[in-house]
Write an enzyme that holds these catalytic residues in place. Structure first.
Site, PDB file in Angstrom:
ATOM      1  N   GLU A   1       0.848  -1.185   0.000  1.00  0.00           N
ATOM      2  CA  GLU A   1       0.000   0.000   0.000  1.00  0.00           C
ATOM      3  C   GLU A   1       0.892   1.246   0.000  1.00  0.00           C
ATOM      4  O   GLU A   1       1.878   1.323   0.727  1.00  0.00           O
ATOM      5  CB  GLU A   1      -0.871  -0.029   1.246  1.00  0.00           C
ATOM      6  CG  GLU A   1      -1.700   1.209   1.490  1.00  0.00           C
ATOM      7  CD  GLU A   1      -2.374   1.188   2.846  1.00  0.00           C
ATOM      8  OE1 GLU A   1      -3.260   2.039   3.066  1.00  0.00           O
ATOM      9  OE2 GLU A   1      -2.022   0.333   3.691  1.00  0.00           O
TER      10      GLU A   1
ATOM     11  N   ASP B   1      14.474  -2.894  13.616  1.00  0.00           N
ATOM     12  CA  ASP B   1      15.402  -2.019  12.878  1.00  0.00           C
ATOM     13  C   ASP B   1      14.883  -0.590  12.953  1.00  0.00           C
ATOM     14  O   ASP B   1      14.702   0.083  11.937  1.00  0.00           O
ATOM     15  CB  ASP B   1      15.527  -2.492  11.428  1.00  0.00           C
ATOM     16  CG  ASP B   1      16.693  -1.830  10.698  1.00  0.00           C
ATOM     17  OD1 ASP B   1      17.553  -1.217  11.367  1.00  0.00           O
ATOM     18  OD2 ASP B   1      16.749  -1.927   9.455  1.00  0.00           O
TER      19      ASP B   1
ATOM     20  N   LEU C   1       1.535   4.804   1.200  1.00  0.00           N
ATOM     21  CA  LEU C   1       1.103   5.674   2.288  1.00  0.00           C
ATOM     22  C   LEU C   1       1.626   7.087   2.078  1.00  0.00           C
ATOM     23  O   LEU C   1       2.782   7.276   1.653  1.00  0.00           O
ATOM     24  CB  LEU C   1       1.623   5.154   3.631  1.00  0.00           C
ATOM     25  CG  LEU C   1       1.182   3.756   4.076  1.00  0.00           C
ATOM     26  CD1 LEU C   1       1.791   3.428   5.437  1.00  0.00           C
ATOM     27  CD2 LEU C   1      -0.328   3.657   4.131  1.00  0.00           C
TER      28      LEU C   1
END
Length: 305
Positions: A103, A208, A105
């Site tokens: 997706e 991370d 964003l």
């Protein structure tokens, strides 16, 4: 505007048309394909079809496991409603390329007191999701380095065997300084001394968490991406968030207010940051060698190793 055939081979173009096709219409061309920056490991594209957009990552087909692990990590983080995570549309191999479609964003930098505070509280909510052991059902990657996640009976053993020692083995293969290897192995053997009074829960970790992997979505919610998830000590995410900076002070203050840290966290932060410094040494070369040696020496001195 760049046409799709200038950036995609025929197999990948077909795969993306199929994946993004509305109502089963996979024949129509993609409206646009634009290459975007920000990826040091993979090529990154924005694909548009009609009013919809997708974020696409590309790499060599041999690295398809890296995208599969990323999709797995995003699905795990999506279990926390306090954060925004890009939906995974699919991943696979087309021709010589591995691909991951996410997706798209609309993101903004994580700045400002209020935004930082809300993000710190949201990260605490992620960490309150806990598992039954340290590790993860699959190995994944930290950057492009393998990250091993086999379960271990205690957190110190996990961090020694699945974090420090594999990075030291990589350094050995890369012919890094022998003194670094020897002192690092001594530190791994001595790790239980750092955890006499600290027995963390196995929290869900991003893994991370530097500022390049966190942002605000269009609703000012913390958005997380590019994870290296596992069950571990929540302090490891906080240590990484402080290693290279980029998070506002309100982020750290709000996290600690939501879930205070135990004594000894400053010493453990140095240990947890060492893992990422060793990984940067293995990925990017000797510029991190002296930093890693100094960190190991300080930790050994503190525990009398």
């Amino acid at each position: 505007m760049i046409s799709s055939h200038q950036l995609l081979d025929a197999d990948l173009d077909t795969a993306l048309r199929t994946l993004t096709g509305a109502d089963g219409d996979s024949a129509a061309a993609l409206d646009s394909v634009s290459e975007v920056g920000g990826g040091s490991i993979s090529r990154t594209l924005v694909v548009r079809r009609g009013q919809r957009r997708w974020f696409v990552k590309l790499n060599d087909a041999r690295l398809a496991a890296m995208f599969a692990a990323e999709a797995d990590g995003l699905a795990a983080l999506a279990a926390c409603p306090a954060v925004r995570v890009p939906r995974v549309w699919g991943h696979g191999i087309s021709g010589r390329q591995a691909w991951l479609v996410l997706e798209h964003l609309a993101l903004a930098p994580l700045r400002g007191h209020a935004a930082g505070a809300a993000a710190g509280q949201a990260l605490a909510a992620v960490h309150r999701i806990t598992g039954s052991h340290f590790g993860w059902p699959r190995d994944n990657f930290i950057g492009s380095s393998p990250q091993l996640n086999a379960a271990q009976p205690t957190w110190p053993l996990f961090f020694a065997r699945q974090r420090l020692l594999p990075q030291l083995e990589l350094a050995k293969r890369n012919r890094q300084h022998a003194r670094l290897i020897a002192s690092g192995e001594r530190l791994a053997d001595a790790l239980p001394a750092l955890f006499v009074d600290h027995r963390p829960r196995p929290s869900l970790l991003h893994g991370d968490l530097w500022s390049g992997n966190a942002a605000l979505d269009d609703g000012d919610r913390l958005a997380l991406f590019d994870p290296a998830v596992y069950w571990g000590d929540r302090e490891t995410d906080l240590a990484m968030s402080e290693l290279f900076g980029g998070f506002p002070d309100s982020f750290h203050a709000a996290y600690r207010e939501a879930w205070p840290l135990a004594s000894g966290c400053a010493q453990r932060k140095l240990l947890y940051q060492l893992y990422h410094v060793l990984n940067h040494l293995n990925l990017f070369g000797g510029g991190y060698l002296q930093q890693a040696e100094r960190m190991i020496s300080r930790l050994l001195a503190e525990i009398g190793g």
